[in-house]
Design a protein around this motif. Structure first.
Motif, PDB file in Angstrom:
ATOM      1  N   GLY A  47       0.816  -1.212   0.000  1.00  0.00           N
ATOM      2  CA  GLY A  47       0.000   0.000   0.000  1.00  0.00           C
ATOM      3  C   GLY A  47       0.848   1.260   0.000  1.00  0.00           C
ATOM      4  O   GLY A  47       0.507   2.252  -0.647  1.00  0.00           O
ATOM      5  N   ALA A  48       1.969   1.225   0.717  1.00  0.00           N
ATOM      6  CA  ALA A  48       2.864   2.375   0.739  1.00  0.00           C
ATOM      7  C   ALA A  48       3.467   2.614  -0.638  1.00  0.00           C
ATOM      8  O   ALA A  48       3.673   3.760  -1.048  1.00  0.00           O
ATOM      9  N   GLY A  49       3.741   1.546  -1.356  1.00  0.00           N
ATOM     10  CA  GLY A  49       4.300   1.695  -2.699  1.00  0.00           C
ATOM     11  C   GLY A  49       3.254   1.978  -3.758  1.00  0.00           C
ATOM     12  O   GLY A  49       3.580   2.444  -4.852  1.00  0.00           O
ATOM     13  N   ALA A  50       1.977   1.734  -3.460  1.00  0.00           N
ATOM     14  CA  ALA A  50       0.912   1.905  -4.444  1.00  0.00           C
ATOM     15  C   ALA A  50       0.441   3.349  -4.557  1.00  0.00           C
ATOM     16  O   ALA A  50      -0.245   3.688  -5.510  1.00  0.00           O
ATOM     17  N   GLY A  51       0.774   4.155  -3.604  1.00  0.00           N
ATOM     18  CA  GLY A  51       0.372   5.565  -3.692  1.00  0.00           C
ATOM     19  C   GLY A  51      -0.236   6.070  -2.403  1.00  0.00           C
ATOM     20  O   GLY A  51      -0.478   5.329  -1.452  1.00  0.00           O
ATOM     21  N   ASP A  53      -3.249   7.342  -1.692  1.00  0.00           N
ATOM     22  CA  ASP A  53      -4.604   6.919  -1.306  1.00  0.00           C
ATOM     23  C   ASP A  53      -4.596   5.541  -0.650  1.00  0.00           C
ATOM     24  O   ASP A  53      -5.262   5.320   0.364  1.00  0.00           O
ATOM     25  N   ALA A  54      -3.845   4.614  -1.230  1.00  0.00           N
ATOM     26  CA  ALA A  54      -3.768   3.270  -0.649  1.00  0.00           C
ATOM     27  C   ALA A  54      -3.109   3.319   0.725  1.00  0.00           C
ATOM     28  O   ALA A  54      -3.570   2.680   1.676  1.00  0.00           O
ATOM     29  N   PHE A  55      -2.039   4.094   0.837  1.00  0.00           N
ATOM     30  CA  PHE A  55      -1.349   4.200   2.120  1.00  0.00           C
ATOM     31  C   PHE A  55      -2.247   4.838   3.171  1.00  0.00           C
ATOM     32  O   PHE A  55      -2.257   4.409   4.326  1.00  0.00           O
ATOM     33  N   ASN A  56      -3.014   5.863   2.788  1.00  0.00           N
ATOM     34  CA  ASN A  56      -3.912   6.519   3.752  1.00  0.00           C
ATOM     35  C   ASN A  56      -4.977   5.558   4.267  1.00  0.00           C
ATOM     36  O   ASN A  56      -5.376   5.629   5.436  1.00  0.00           O
ATOM     37  N   GLY A  57      -5.432   4.646   3.420  1.00  0.00           N
ATOM     38  CA  GLY A  57      -6.394   3.637   3.866  1.00  0.00           C
ATOM     39  C   GLY A  57      -5.791   2.702   4.899  1.00  0.00           C
ATOM     40  O   GLY A  57      -6.411   2.399   5.925  1.00  0.00           O
ATOM     41  N   TYR A  58      -4.569   2.233   4.645  1.00  0.00           N
ATOM     42  CA  TYR A  58      -3.890   1.374   5.615  1.00  0.00           C
ATOM     43  C   TYR A  58      -3.586   2.136   6.897  1.00  0.00           C
ATOM     44  O   TYR A  58      -3.727   1.598   7.998  1.00  0.00           O
TER      45      TYR A  58
END
Length: 126
Positions: A47-51, A53-58
């Motif tokens: 998720g951190a590498g995906a961008g 928005d993904a990182f904020n969800g995690y």
């Protein structure tokens, strides 16, 4: 000997497992918990590498009360498994293999895991 006079095997409701047996079972259960925790860790890194928005969800999940509870449990499982692994390494040298030695190691493993977990969370939250 008739069936009525045959002795019965002790059942778990009658027989109490010694602490060393309980710790052996929980050692394996913590290993499973750690494996599940590493899946969460890997998904967080993806998720951190995906961008953003993904990182904020995690980040929102892991900073919620349930996420923090999971992280605390994972930390406790990690230290318990590590301390018990060190005890197994000591046993590999031939020390503490008696019932008395194993019983003396139980509170050391539990205490070290609790202390290390608390220290980690105090430092992490500071």
């Amino acid at each position: 000997m008739s069936k009525a006079n045959r002795p019965l095997s002790p059942h778990l409701q009658v027989y109490r497992l010694p602490m060393t047996a309980k710790m052996s079972i929980s050692f394996r259960a913590m290993g499973v918990g750690l494996a599940i925790g590493f899946v969460f860790l890997a998904s967080w890194l993806i998720g951190a590498g995906a961008g953003r928005d993904a990182f904020n969800g995690y980040h929102a999940f892991f900073t919620s009360w349930f996420g923090l509870l999971l992280l605390f449990g994972w930390t406790a499982a990690f230290y318990y498994h590590a301390c018990n692994g060190i005890r197994h390494l000591i046993w590999d040298t031939g020390r503490g293999l008696t019932n008395e030695g194993a019983a003396k190691g139980n509170p050391i493993v539990l205490g070290a895991a609790v202390v290390l977990t608390i220290i980690t969370w105090i430092i992490g939250l500071a």
